[in-house]
Scaffold this active site. Sequence first.
Site, PDB file in Angstrom:
ATOM      1  N   ASP A 413     -10.362   8.516   5.044  1.00 49.61           N
ATOM      2  CA  ASP A 413     -10.022   7.584   3.981  1.00 49.61           C
ATOM      3  C   ASP A 413     -10.598   6.220   4.354  1.00 49.61           C
ATOM      4  O   ASP A 413     -11.033   6.014   5.492  1.00 49.61           O
ATOM      5  CB  ASP A 413      -8.500   7.527   3.831  1.00 49.61           C
ATOM      6  CG  ASP A 413      -8.070   6.545   2.763  1.00 49.61           C
ATOM      7  OD1 ASP A 413      -8.740   6.475   1.725  1.00 49.61           O
ATOM      8  OD2 ASP A 413      -7.073   5.835   2.973  1.00 49.61           O
ATOM      9  N   THR A 415      -9.260   2.700   2.806  1.00 43.53           N
ATOM     10  CA  THR A 415      -8.244   1.658   2.834  1.00 43.53           C
ATOM     11  C   THR A 415      -7.120   2.023   3.788  1.00 43.53           C
ATOM     12  O   THR A 415      -6.473   3.053   3.640  1.00 43.53           O
ATOM     13  CB  THR A 415      -7.677   1.434   1.427  1.00 43.53           C
ATOM     14  OG1 THR A 415      -8.747   1.131   0.537  1.00 43.53           O
ATOM     15  CG2 THR A 415      -6.673   0.298   1.430  1.00 43.53           C
ATOM     16  N   PHE A 692       2.702   1.877 -12.074  1.00 44.42           N
ATOM     17  CA  PHE A 692       1.340   2.348 -11.781  1.00 44.42           C
ATOM     18  C   PHE A 692       1.328   3.860 -11.595  1.00 44.42           C
ATOM     19  O   PHE A 692       2.249   4.443 -11.022  1.00 44.42           O
ATOM     20  CB  PHE A 692       0.827   1.671 -10.515  1.00 44.42           C
ATOM     21  CG  PHE A 692      -0.524   2.146 -10.078  1.00 44.42           C
ATOM     22  CD1 PHE A 692      -1.679   1.552 -10.560  1.00 44.42           C
ATOM     23  CD2 PHE A 692      -0.658   3.200  -9.178  1.00 44.42           C
ATOM     24  CE1 PHE A 692      -2.921   1.983 -10.153  1.00 44.42           C
ATOM     25  CE2 PHE A 692      -1.898   3.638  -8.765  1.00 44.42           C
ATOM     26  CZ  PHE A 692      -3.036   3.030  -9.261  1.00 44.42           C
ATOM     27  N   LYS A 716      -2.085  -5.465 -15.111  1.00 43.02           N
ATOM     28  CA  LYS A 716      -3.128  -5.598 -14.101  1.00 43.02           C
ATOM     29  C   LYS A 716      -3.576  -4.197 -13.715  1.00 43.02           C
ATOM     30  O   LYS A 716      -2.787  -3.238 -13.739  1.00 43.02           O
ATOM     31  CB  LYS A 716      -2.624  -6.352 -12.867  1.00 43.02           C
ATOM     32  CG  LYS A 716      -1.588  -5.592 -12.053  1.00 43.02           C
ATOM     33  CD  LYS A 716      -1.182  -6.334 -10.802  1.00 43.02           C
ATOM     34  CE  LYS A 716      -0.143  -5.531 -10.014  1.00 43.02           C
ATOM     35  NZ  LYS A 716       0.319  -6.224  -8.812  1.00 43.02           N
ATOM     36  N   ASP A 960      -4.109   7.404   6.081  1.00 44.84           N
ATOM     37  CA  ASP A 960      -2.904   6.644   6.405  1.00 44.84           C
ATOM     38  C   ASP A 960      -1.871   6.635   5.301  1.00 44.84           C
ATOM     39  O   ASP A 960      -0.760   6.151   5.513  1.00 44.84           O
ATOM     40  CB  ASP A 960      -3.285   5.193   6.723  1.00 44.84           C
ATOM     41  CG  ASP A 960      -3.672   4.426   5.466  1.00 44.84           C
ATOM     42  OD1 ASP A 960      -3.205   3.291   5.295  1.00 44.84           O
ATOM     43  OD2 ASP A 960      -4.445   4.971   4.653  1.00 44.84           O
TER      44      ASP A 960
END
Length: 1312
Positions: A413, A415, A692, A716, A960
């Site tokens: 991954d 991020t 989200f 957003k 993570d």
Amino acid sequence: MTWRSPLALVRDALQGQRARERELRSLVSNLPYEGQEKGKQPNRFFLSNAIKTTKYSLLLFLPMNLYEQFHRLANLYFVGLAILNFIPVVNAFQPEVALIPICVIMFLTALKDGWEDFRRYQSDRKVNNTPCFVYSRREKQYVERRWKDVRVGDFVRVVSNEIVPADLLLLYSSDPNGVCHLETANLDGETNLKQRIVVSGLGAANLGFEPESFNSAVVCERPNSNLNHFKCFVEKPDKDKVGASIESLLLRGCTVRNTNHAVGFVVYAGHETKAMLNNNGSRYKRSKLERKLNVDVFFCLILLFAMCLIGAFGHYLWLESLPGVPSFLVPDSNGHLDVPSLESFYMFFTMIILLQILIPISLYVSIELVKVGQIFFITNDIDLYDEETDSRVQCRALNITEDLGQIEYVFSDKTGTLTENKMVFRRCSVMGTEYPHKENAIRLDVIDEPESEEEVIFNQHQQLPRSRWSLEAEGISPPDTQRHGRRRKSKVAANAHSDAAFSSPLETEVIPDQKLLQQISRAESSGGRRDGNRSFDPHLDFFLALAICNTVVVSAENAHRQRECTSPQSSQMRNPLETFSSLVKKAGAFFQRDKRNRTLSEDPVIDSAKTEDEADANRLRTCSLHAPSQNGSAIVEAEELCYEAESPDEAALVYAARAYGFILLARTPDSVTVRLPSGEDLVFEVLDTLTFDSNRKRMSVLVRHPVTKDYVLYTKGADYSIMELLGTPYAENFSGIEKNVAADTQYHLDCYAKEGLRTLCITKKVVSESTYQSWLGERKRAQAAMECREELIMQTAVQLETNLTLLGATGIEDRLQEKVPDTIVALREAGIHVWVLTGDKPETAVNIGYACRLLEEEDLVINMSCKNKVTCTAILDCTLEEVRRYRDDPRNAGTTQNISLVIDGNTLDMAKSPDLQERFVELTKHCRSVLCCRVTPLQKSAVVKLVREKLKVMTLAVGDGANDVNMIQAADVGIGISGQEGMQAVMASDFAISRFKHLKKLVLVHGHWCYTRLANMIIYFFYKNVAYVNLLFWYQFFCGFTATTMIDYWLMIFFNLFFTSTPPIMFGIFDKDVSVEVLQGVPELYRTGQGKGEYNFLTFWIAILDAFYQSLVCFFIPYLAYQDSDVDLFTFGTPLNTAALFTILLHLGIEIKSWTLVHWIIMLGSVALYFIVTLAYTATCVTCNPPSNPYWILQNQMADPMFYLIVTLCTVVALLPRYTFHVLKNSVAPSPLLQGRQLDRMDPSTRDQWIKEWRGFRGGAPAKRYELSDPPSPTLETPVDFFPEFLPDSNFMGDDLSLNVITESRQRAVHT
């Protein structure tokens, strides 16, 4: 207790099973039925809250443990042979003796299992007897009961800092807003507080809660392990339904925080709670080495059968060749002798019993012991310890350590794995105008500046022009003499608050842009009267959206979260008392801070970039937009706020808004309070929060504006999900260039992405009264639905999120972790293909790819972005043809084409289709690195499975977050990083580390050691057993194949059980073929374990043939020495047994690469133990094994010089070929590992210099240090060809394909 018939018990059991298996459960209060017998209880069919994690009971331990051990075929095999030895016609020696080895092995295993189960029993008893408070109708109050006495339908009262005993539907909270704060660290590792809301519509929250007045029915779904979803509704007596979700569920094992007390209704208890359904225990995987081992055991079984067939056939021929009946063949009671054919049939089984140790009985136990030792050294490696988080590597799967040494593909991954997951606000664009935040960039560059020349050279080596904003371009050039001292202090300050996630000064301190400050100041002054003008200024709305559109929990700094000392859920988290005490020591007597994920707010009035240099402090000081408040307490109140963010992105945006004076003061389920720069507090009524999700890629908050009374939707989300939803531009009332807000903002977003920033778009929508009322009805129906609830809720969100008005965009930086480039380069040099799978935009991902050296300057980068399958097929065919052409060109012989692939999620789906996946996999096989952008969690796991199954390679996945769990579980080895996104990845992994850089040593060093040690130990075990068994087999040719032995049975058992068992175990734990420094400095040495590795078909059979040769030598030299003599059987066997001991131990001595004190003690101890035990046995055992008599055999032998001559000659002749082979091989064609060992013999400074020169020759040496000036900020005045040399597109087949092939060197863009 009343007696009940068996039929009634069976009927109740069946009814209970049907009730538990229903999709929906209807639960009612237990209070009206308190004191009645169980048969009249309405919720009697559901499980109690008592838990039992033990595998055995006291009475059934022995049969259940034996049943479990017999699942291992080796145990079943040896027990079968021991039983076979009790049959008189086939027994080889005393039946009791044959049981000893397997009994010892199974007893030790049972002892280990029993001890582990007893510890589980103690843990269960402690948890079940934990006190809690349950309401009693008889007592008219909450009474103390134990957890195990809680039942579904009870009302449980939990207080602050208390652990929730069962899954509770929240009905009341002491908080006036109906909120209960919960910490879920025991479940998912996420230590930020989460809000749980009381089920609405069940009464007034401020009037308290009376359990006896609750007469509704709770209808919920069947228990499941999903921690993020819960379907439920409360049906009132008037049939009105009130929906409830996971937001109203208190999960077992969580801790109540910052809430005085709360009352919940038990919906799930005991093993049906979500916590227990997620408690799967230790992971079990079968390693590649173990699978190969099972195949070789099968080969040994075939070899054993072949030797037994030879013995049976030889016995038949021997009986047939006898002229008469010899005296030693004793007939049965009837005077009958079996025919030779039947005797040979019996002899087949007798030979199996005699030669049974050809299958190594102690090998499996030895492997387990070796792995325990290897795990001990891995977990205690100081280099894998992270001081900042006080965590070390965790080994959660105990049986695949050797797989770390065979990895060929790594899937990572981005991020939080490659990056810090510390989001730093860098830039923003408001209404088409870009604000570069130059002063903030200076502060971040000071903090981020490397400390040494070497660090810059090695960790930031890249040829891609970094899009950081240069100091020179802005006319600011701080002196180098000040930079070093300021950098050191800034780094200390940046880590000062690292105990709380998302709260270090690096993340929280934002220096506002002066131009934007002036714009906001003008907007404030023009809208000073409460006439509604303020709401129309987009700059104010932009920062209001940053402060409001999130799920950040606001709490007071002095509301400390006290920790319990013990938890009913097993956890790998740090001891809370140790955490608390360490924080007290750090903070001193002035204040205390909790270790968990809380964010400490900073007031924008205070300088957010304090240094000891006064000039720098003046230059970097944050300006105030408002005059000091007349009420000093208000400022103190704002200073004492703590922000609990679920993600670092949200924390970064809230702190950015705070830096501009828009301070988030409070959040409740129904309201959000924001302080404006003028000091005025606005309380927004929260009407709904559209959370989200991975499909919408955005979140929204619907509020009622306190000034205009409008219904406003702030949204957003990702740019590609927002831009397609835009309606009339916000700037329709403006003139000129400001009308192009969307186009300008998109341009800025592209620049941010090329810089490697994470981008978000901010929008607003004013909703009419009629539209809101109509939408609200649909929303309530969706929330109360039990079927397809998530889909219906998402549909209502999509329905409202249309015709949005664009306010602006943000650019947030997520910095690379320390030594990520070094780790990726080392993995690639080790022959490992590295894939990075991320959900980021391609531009962002490519920038990070070059920064972490996943992509290199000289790489041929293939950028695949296709819109249809035809295009995808064409580019795969063309690229594969180009690869084949390069490979077939004789001019390219001996070279490898450096190919890297960049592919997006849509193209990846097409490439994974059945008709294209073969070509896609073939292409990726030639790529040394692959970068997948815009991929979902399911696509990550699908890619891992595809590569693993198609290429038959060993894969490793590292991540993570919760979105990486599927990928981690799909790989052969899963590694979780205990970062800032909780512990879900860690709990699903096989190994857990705290930093990506630890992967280098874990794989290249410990992985290599674990594999080579275990592989060589297994080969040695097979050799040892075959060599010793063959001594008995060769003797059968001289005793008529009668299964007679020339060695005492007890000494035969002791030989494998004690004399030669410990040295190979120590060999498997302590041996080091190459040192740490060489393995890390020369990663190519790791390739020896890839593919077939050192333990393969050839090495196995070479060891078997060597065992045959050595057994021949050890047998026939004593045979020839004593030929035609009158020595007895044991006198002949004793030197033979002793020679075999020395040969087998010295054979291991040749294989040991690094001798330590432990090796010497074990080797010499084994020899000493042999002589001590044998001397004692032969001195005391006169009739231990009648009719044979080993009395004083070894004592007589040790007085005879012939004994020493035979033992020495046997040992030398037996080991001479192997020793000669090693000498010739190491002299003529030394292996890479031998060359590595030769480096170890060098002086450390000479060795390091050689490795540095060798890496430079290979192209791995870092380039010289040089400064990269950063391009100017992407404003509207920036030319269109801002990045003229960055990823030049070659359009092919129209707009359906974007194929970028990057081959030329990237030069730094020069701006004049």
